[in-house]
Design a protein around this motif. Structure first.
Motif, mmCIF file in Angstrom:
data_model
loop_
_atom_site.group_PDB
_atom_site.id
_atom_site.type_symbol
_atom_site.label_atom_id
_atom_site.label_comp_id
_atom_site.label_asym_id
_atom_site.label_seq_id
_atom_site.Cartn_x
_atom_site.Cartn_y
_atom_site.Cartn_z
ATOM 1 N N SER A 279 0.827 -1.195 0.000
ATOM 2 C CA SER A 279 0.000 0.000 0.000
ATOM 3 C C SER A 279 0.869 1.256 0.000
ATOM 4 C CB SER A 279 -0.928 -0.001 1.210
ATOM 5 O OG SER A 279 -1.697 1.176 1.252
ATOM 6 N N GLU A 288 -2.444 5.595 3.848
ATOM 7 C CA GLU A 288 -3.143 5.703 5.128
ATOM 8 C C GLU A 288 -3.001 4.393 5.886
ATOM 9 O OE1 GLU A 288 -7.184 6.846 4.733
ATOM 10 O OE2 GLU A 288 -6.759 8.763 3.742
ATOM 11 N N LYS A 290 -4.107 1.479 8.159
ATOM 12 C CA LYS A 290 -5.416 0.875 8.392
ATOM 13 C C LYS A 290 -5.432 0.153 9.728
ATOM 14 C CE LYS A 290 -6.407 0.233 3.458
ATOM 15 N NZ LYS A 290 -6.740 -0.751 2.385
ATOM 16 N N GLU A 292 -7.287 -2.086 10.654
ATOM 17 C CA GLU A 292 -7.522 -3.524 10.496
ATOM 18 C C GLU A 292 -6.208 -4.295 10.476
ATOM 19 O OE1 GLU A 292 -8.447 -5.112 6.394
ATOM 20 O OE2 GLU A 292 -8.957 -3.004 6.083
#
Length: 413
Positions: A279, A288, A290, A292
């Protein structure tokens, strides 16, 4: 003009067994480090014999991944016997590099197995750029940094060296300088520097004053009425929040600890770091973090997580003592062997007790995951059962979303 990442760091995962190696690569690792049957530091890991190494290397190379072999023991007289043949054999098998800490083994490797790249093991405690340059001049391809190195030191190393840099980013931390502890040897006659660490630092301790032989007075936890004894143990390292800085610091390989951990651990951690690194490197300007990703890591964490020495000298909050402050909430219960999309029937190999009415989570590479209640279960003979209580038993169940072989299943404890 936005930032462009010219070098994506390697994600290096533990391959404690052939199953773990294949799992790590399936879940996104670019490389795995394994142990042979000699010269390593994990005598209780599922170390590889030569046929297993051949299979591991063939599998890894077929999936564009690499295999490194740890031969990082501190040799005593006689320990080096046979090392030349060992290094020649793993070179000819196609192993991509060997990790060594002892200069004697380096000399043997260079003389008897020319062409086999050498990486300096973290056991050698490389903590400054002059050390890295020394090993580069000796012909080493890569240096695995000591866990005690800070981020600013790494940035300076990158500016002043050309050798590849590998750094631990996740997993257990040694309370001592790695490779320098003799607690296990002293207390359990198991030499940590030759593969036998008993993890004595994680035992429970208390403090007493001995006034006369056989007479001791508690002055530690027992005196204070504290039921939990103390250890000398560190919490685990996790740098998932800091991927941008790791990449921009120029680290070539992000190393995950845990050759003795489960495929549940290996798959989850490799999956998370793969997602985060991809990412960031794809679009650093709009990256960004995350939540999660961190949530996933907590599903396999056995201890609290911290950033180790990267940003500060660890204080008492980064040590384990007293009652456990974080309790694992998930248990690994199975692995998907096959799936029929027409009938929606999955064949599952059980790894922990689960059954009808349990809500389980399926997950796979690419951060695929979903929850589902188990509504029916059959054994290998097609008989309806309520539970799957037996280790490694084969069962079938209906799964509403498509899953793939090697996908994992876990449930809340």
């Amino acid at each position: 003009m936005g930032r462009v990442i010219t070098k994506k760091p390697e994600i290096l995962a533990p391959g404690g067994t052939l199953e773990k190696l294949k799992t790590a690569i399936y879940y996104g690792a670019d490389a795995c480090y394994i142990g042979g049957e000699a010269y390593g530091l994990r005598s209780r890991a599922g170390n590889f014999d030569y046929p297993e190494m051949r299979e591991a290397v063939a599998f890894a190379h077929a999936h564009h991944a690499k295999v490194y072999v740890a031969a990082n023991m501190v040799t005593h007289i006689g320990d080096e016997m046979g090392a030349g043949e060992f290094f020649r054999t793993i070179r000819d098998i196609g192993v991509d590099a060997v990790l060594i800490s002892d200069p004697a083994l380096m000399d043997i490797c260079m003389m008897d197995a020319p062409g086999l790249p050498i990486h300096l093991s973290t056991q050698a405690s490389a903590t400054n750029y002059q050390t890295l340059n020394f090993w580069a001049e000796e012909g080493l391809e890569r240096v695995v940094l000591a866990r005690e190195v800070g981020m600013e030191e790494i940035k300076e190393m990158r500016e002043k060296t050309s050798v590849q840099i590998e750094a631990f980013v996740h997993g257990a931390m040694c309370i001592s300088y790695s490779g320098r502890c003799v607690l296990s040897n002293h207390m359990a006659s198991r030499d940590a520097n030759r593969g036998g660490c008993a993890q004595s630092c994680r035992w429970k301790y208390d403090l007493f004053e001995q006034e006369l032989p056989g007479l001791k007075t508690p002055v530690g936890a027992e005196k204070e009425g504290i039921s939990e004894k103390f250890s000398m143990s560190a919490v685990d390292l996790a740098m998932i929040d800091n991927i941008p800085e790791l990449v921009e610091a120029g680290i070539d390989s992000l190393k995950i600890e845990g050759r003795m951990k489960s495929i549940h651990y290996v798959s989850t951690v490799a999956n998370v770091y793969r997602a985060a690194v991809d990412s960031y490197c794809a679009d650093p300007d709009h990256y960004e973090f995350k939540e999660e990703w961190l949530d996933e890591l907590w599903k396999v964490a056995q201890r609290e997580l911290a950033t180790g020495f990267y940003y500060e000298t660890p204080d008492e909050s980064m040590q384990l003592f007293g009652k456990r402050r974080k309790i694992p909430h998930y248990a690994f219960v199975g692995q998907v062997l096959s799936y029929d999309p027409e009938t929606q029937i999955a064949v599952i190999q059980q790894r922990n007790n689960f059954g009808v009415s349990d809500t389980v989570e399926f997950y796979g590479p690419g951060m695929r995951h979903f929850e589902q209640e188990i509504t029916s279960l059959k054994d290998e003979d097609g008989q309806e059962i309520d539970r799957a209580p037996h280790a490694m038993m084969i069962v079938t169940t209906k799964v509403k979303q498509a899953v793939q072989p090697l996908d994992m299943i876990r449930k809340r404890k």
